[in-house]
Every structure is written in structure tokens, then in C-alpha cells.
Design an enzyme around this catalytic site. Structure first.
Site, PDB file in Angstrom:
ATOM      1  N   LYS A  94       5.655  -2.955  -0.901  1.00 47.11           N
ATOM      2  CA  LYS A  94       6.497  -3.819  -1.743  1.00 47.11           C
ATOM      3  C   LYS A  94       5.770  -5.131  -2.066  1.00 47.11           C
ATOM      4  O   LYS A  94       5.749  -5.575  -3.205  1.00 47.11           O
ATOM      5  CB  LYS A  94       7.834  -4.131  -1.036  1.00 47.11           C
ATOM      6  CG  LYS A  94       8.654  -2.889  -0.697  1.00 47.11           C
ATOM      7  CD  LYS A  94      10.010  -3.247  -0.125  1.00 47.11           C
ATOM      8  CE  LYS A  94       9.972  -3.946   1.217  1.00 47.11           C
ATOM      9  NZ  LYS A  94       9.447  -3.092   2.321  1.00 47.11           N
ATOM     10  N   ARG A 137      18.808  -5.582   2.122  1.00 50.21           N
ATOM     11  CA  ARG A 137      18.436  -4.603   3.148  1.00 50.21           C
ATOM     12  C   ARG A 137      19.660  -3.991   3.799  1.00 50.21           C
ATOM     13  O   ARG A 137      19.532  -3.274   4.789  1.00 50.21           O
ATOM     14  CB  ARG A 137      17.626  -5.313   4.226  1.00 50.21           C
ATOM     15  CG  ARG A 137      16.118  -5.009   4.199  1.00 50.21           C
ATOM     16  CD  ARG A 137      15.481  -5.923   5.193  1.00 50.21           C
ATOM     17  NE  ARG A 137      14.236  -5.511   5.734  1.00 50.21           N
ATOM     18  CZ  ARG A 137      13.061  -6.046   5.388  1.00 50.21           C
ATOM     19  NH1 ARG A 137      12.992  -6.942   4.439  1.00 50.21           N
ATOM     20  NH2 ARG A 137      11.975  -5.680   6.014  1.00 50.21           N
ATOM     21  N   ARG A 151      -2.723  -3.203   8.918  1.00 51.63           N
ATOM     22  CA  ARG A 151      -2.525  -4.314   7.978  1.00 51.63           C
ATOM     23  C   ARG A 151      -2.992  -5.642   8.568  1.00 51.63           C
ATOM     24  O   ARG A 151      -2.709  -5.961   9.718  1.00 51.63           O
ATOM     25  CB  ARG A 151      -1.038  -4.403   7.627  1.00 51.63           C
ATOM     26  CG  ARG A 151      -0.711  -5.566   6.717  1.00 51.63           C
ATOM     27  CD  ARG A 151       0.592  -5.372   6.010  1.00 51.63           C
ATOM     28  NE  ARG A 151       1.745  -5.554   6.863  1.00 51.63           N
ATOM     29  CZ  ARG A 151       3.003  -5.474   6.422  1.00 51.63           C
ATOM     30  NH1 ARG A 151       3.239  -5.194   5.151  1.00 51.63           N
ATOM     31  NH2 ARG A 151       4.017  -5.638   7.244  1.00 51.63           N
ATOM     32  N   ARG A 180       0.339  -9.343  11.766  1.00 49.02           N
ATOM     33  CA  ARG A 180       1.718  -9.812  11.963  1.00 49.02           C
ATOM     34  C   ARG A 180       2.229  -9.358  13.324  1.00 49.02           C
ATOM     35  O   ARG A 180       1.973  -8.238  13.743  1.00 49.02           O
ATOM     36  CB  ARG A 180       2.614  -9.251  10.862  1.00 49.02           C
ATOM     37  CG  ARG A 180       2.688 -10.157   9.649  1.00 49.02           C
ATOM     38  CD  ARG A 180       3.424  -9.530   8.511  1.00 49.02           C
ATOM     39  NE  ARG A 180       4.712  -8.946   8.871  1.00 49.02           N
ATOM     40  CZ  ARG A 180       5.572  -8.453   7.989  1.00 49.02           C
ATOM     41  NH1 ARG A 180       5.283  -8.469   6.712  1.00 49.02           N
ATOM     42  NH2 ARG A 180       6.723  -7.941   8.380  1.00 49.02           N
ATOM     43  N   ARG A 189      11.519  -1.018  13.353  1.00 52.36           N
ATOM     44  CA  ARG A 189      11.773  -1.395  11.952  1.00 52.36           C
ATOM     45  C   ARG A 189      12.073  -0.173  11.094  1.00 52.36           C
ATOM     46  O   ARG A 189      12.897  -0.230  10.180  1.00 52.36           O
ATOM     47  CB  ARG A 189      10.571  -2.172  11.388  1.00 52.36           C
ATOM     48  CG  ARG A 189      10.472  -3.575  11.984  1.00 52.36           C
ATOM     49  CD  ARG A 189       9.092  -4.192  11.823  1.00 52.36           C
ATOM     50  NE  ARG A 189       8.730  -4.455  10.458  1.00 52.36           N
ATOM     51  CZ  ARG A 189       7.476  -4.570  10.019  1.00 52.36           C
ATOM     52  NH1 ARG A 189       6.470  -4.422  10.865  1.00 52.36           N
ATOM     53  NH2 ARG A 189       7.227  -4.834   8.768  1.00 52.36           N
TER      54      ARG A 189
HETATM   55  P1  AMP Z   1       9.337  -8.036   5.901  1.00 51.19           P
HETATM   56  O1  AMP Z   1       8.242  -9.053   5.753  1.00 51.19           O
HETATM   57  O2  AMP Z   1      10.091  -7.804   4.627  1.00 51.19           O
HETATM   58  O3  AMP Z   1       8.867  -6.758   6.543  1.00 51.19           O
HETATM   59  O4  AMP Z   1      10.414  -8.680   6.925  1.00 51.19           O
HETATM   60  C1  AMP Z   1      10.046  -9.033   8.237  1.00 51.19           C
HETATM   61  C2  AMP Z   1      11.299  -9.222   9.082  1.00 51.19           C
HETATM   62  O5  AMP Z   1      12.098 -10.281   8.532  1.00 51.19           O
HETATM   63  C3  AMP Z   1      12.229  -8.021   9.144  1.00 51.19           C
HETATM   64  O6  AMP Z   1      11.836  -7.071  10.122  1.00 51.19           O
HETATM   65  C4  AMP Z   1      13.560  -8.697   9.492  1.00 51.19           C
HETATM   66  O7  AMP Z   1      13.596  -9.078  10.852  1.00 51.19           O
HETATM   67  C5  AMP Z   1      13.487  -9.974   8.669  1.00 51.19           C
HETATM   68  N1  AMP Z   1      14.045  -9.790   7.314  1.00 51.19           N
HETATM   69  C6  AMP Z   1      13.376  -9.823   6.126  1.00 51.19           C
HETATM   70  N2  AMP Z   1      14.205  -9.610   5.100  1.00 51.19           N
HETATM   71  C7  AMP Z   1      15.435  -9.427   5.634  1.00 51.19           C
HETATM   72  C8  AMP Z   1      16.714  -9.138   5.087  1.00 51.19           C
HETATM   73  N3  AMP Z   1      16.911  -8.977   3.774  1.00 51.19           N
HETATM   74  N4  AMP Z   1      17.753  -9.025   5.950  1.00 51.19           N
HETATM   75  C9  AMP Z   1      17.602  -9.184   7.279  1.00 51.19           C
HETATM   76  N5  AMP Z   1      16.416  -9.432   7.867  1.00 51.19           N
HETATM   77  C10 AMP Z   1      15.336  -9.555   7.054  1.00 51.19           C
END
Ligand code: AMP
Length: 221
Positions: free
Chosen positions: A13, A88, A127, A160, A171
Site C-alpha cells: 500500500k 481498518r 522490509r 520496523r 497483524r
Molecule cells: P501500518 O504502518 O499501516 O502497517 O500500521 C502500523 C500499526 O499502526 C498497525 O499495526 C496498528 O497498530 C496501527 N494502525 C495503523 N492504522 C490503523 C488504523 N486505521 N486503525 C487502527 N490501528 C492502526
């Protein structure tokens, strides 16, 4: 264009958002990036979000929807936006729909990027991200010229903290449970475009562009 990029962690994404934001000159809003920034700055939101993120769980809906609602008020969102990692959950999707309806707007499309589970795990475990400019690399598929150093800005690359094997599995479970139901949510609303996320980023980008060309004119903003 008001677009959502949907997909499991590791689907690409963020990479696709980088390509699309140039094409459409719209801001890329990544809730993961906004939350990581809040954690780094130790804001109230960051302090609350951290524990959830470390475990690979979703940060509570009300915190994330308030954060996104605030971001969508910024003037740069007037002509569109690209949401990455939001919504999400169904509750977040409802909140987004309400927010847009309030301002007389609607989504143009939801691009669902699909990648087999084995590929996701391989992508996430390799990554690496630049600490300075956020550019993403992969140890095997897209390594930097100099190990551990960003080609673009010479920043240090890091892994990360939630890209370790245990948190990645958590996740993916969360994705299936909370986020995958959005596929039928947006399918029912005729907003869903399914994109094959395998292959090189440029190929996937072409598939997204082709899908965007089929967005009905009545849907385009
Ligand atoms: P990402 O970088 O999109 O993989 O997000 C990393 C982490 O941030 C996720 O595993 C969640 O803990 C939190 N997070 C990101 N976006 C959301 C969302 N829309 N709702 C809830 N938690 C989020």
C-alpha cells in the site's frame, strides 16, 4: 480523487501510494505513519497507541478516526486524498462515510491489493525503511546500493519494530478478523476494485491505473 488503499500488511500500500500521489498530486495519508510520528513525539495519542502497535493490534477506532478526521480538514485534502491503512474496521469505514457525507463528498474508489500470505511474510521480514525520508527497501528484492544506507538521502535504514515474525503473524490475524470484512462492505457499495498485488511495484501500479480508468465518471471527483 478520493481513494482508499486496502490490503493486508505487506501488500504494498505504501509503495503504491508513493507512485499514485505523484500521478494525482494528492496527499498520501498513512495512519501507520501518523501514529509512528505520534509515538516518536510522545504525544498523548502516541502514548496511548504505542502498546497496541507493539503487539500488532489495532489502535482503538475512536483515537484513529479522530486523528483522520482532523487530517482531512487540512487544505491539501480539498482536491482529494489517498488513504493508506485506513479504514481498518467497519466502524472506521462508517466514520469515514459520515465524515465525507458531512462535507458533501464521497469516495471515488477502494483499491484492494491482494497478495498471497507467503509473499506477505517474505516481504515484511525483509522490509527496511529509511529513518529520514521513509523510502522502503527490501533486503533481497530491492536492496539499497550500500547496505543499511538510503540511496536517496543517505539516511540510516531500520527494520520496523512490528515487522518481526511474531508481530507480523498477529497483524495478519487482525487483518483477517477486522479489516477483511471491508471487502464486502465496499463491494456492496460498488466502490471496490480488486488488484493483483504480485510482481514489481510498477506492474502493480499499472494495474491500479487501469482500474482507476474504469471508475465511473459519476464517481470521480
Ligand atoms: P501500518 O504502518 O499501516 O502497517 O500500521 C502500523 C500499526 O499502526 C498497525 O499495526 C496498528 O497498530 C496501527 N494502525 C495503523 N492504522 C490503523 C488504523 N486505521 N486503525 C487502527 N490501528 C492502526
Amino acid at each position: 480523487m478520493r481513494l482508499v488503499l486496502l490490503g493486508p500488511p505487506g501488500a504494498g500500500k505504501g509503495t503504491q501510494a508513493q507512485l499514485l500521489k505523484q500521478t494525482f498530486a494528492i496527499p498520501h495519508i498513512s495512519t501507520g505513519d501518523l501514529l509512528r510520528q505520534a509515538v516518536k513525539e510522545e504525544t498523548n495519542l502516541g502514548k496511548q497507541a504505542r502498546a497496541y502497535m507493539d503487539k500488532g493490534e489495532l489502535v482503538p477506532d475512536e483515537l484513529v478516526t479522530a486523528m483522520v478526521a482532523e487530517r482531512l480538514q487540512h487544505p491539501d485534502c480539498a482536491s482529494g486524498f489517498l488513504l493508506d491503512g485506513f479504514p481498518r474496521s467497519i466502524a472506521q469505514a462508517d466514520a469515514l462515510a459520515d465524515e465525507l457525507t458531512r462535507s458533501g463528498k464521497r469516495l471515488d474508489g477502494v483499491m484492494s491489493i491482494m497478495v498471497p500470505r507467503a509473499d506477505l511474510i517474505e516481504r515484511l521480514s525483509g522490509r527496511r525503511v529509511c529513518r529520514e525520508c521513509g523510502t522502503m527497501y527490501h533486503e533481497r528484492f530491492d536492496p539499497p546500493k550500500r547496505a543499511g544506507v538510503c540511496d536517496k538521502c543517505q539516511g540510516v535504514l531500520y527494520q520496523r519494530s512490528d515487522d518481526n515474525a511474531e508481530t507480523v503473524s498477529a497483524r495478519l490475524v487482525v487483518y483477517e478478523r477486522s479489516t477483511a470484512p471491508l471487502l464486502s462492505y465496499y463491494g456492496d457499495r460498488e466502490l471496490l476494485y480488486e488488484i493483483d498485488g504480485r510482481g514489481m511495484p510498477e506492474e502493480v501500479g499499472q494495474r491500479i491505473t487501469a482500474a482507476l480508468n474504469t471508475v465511473p465518471a459519476t464517481h470521480r471527483s
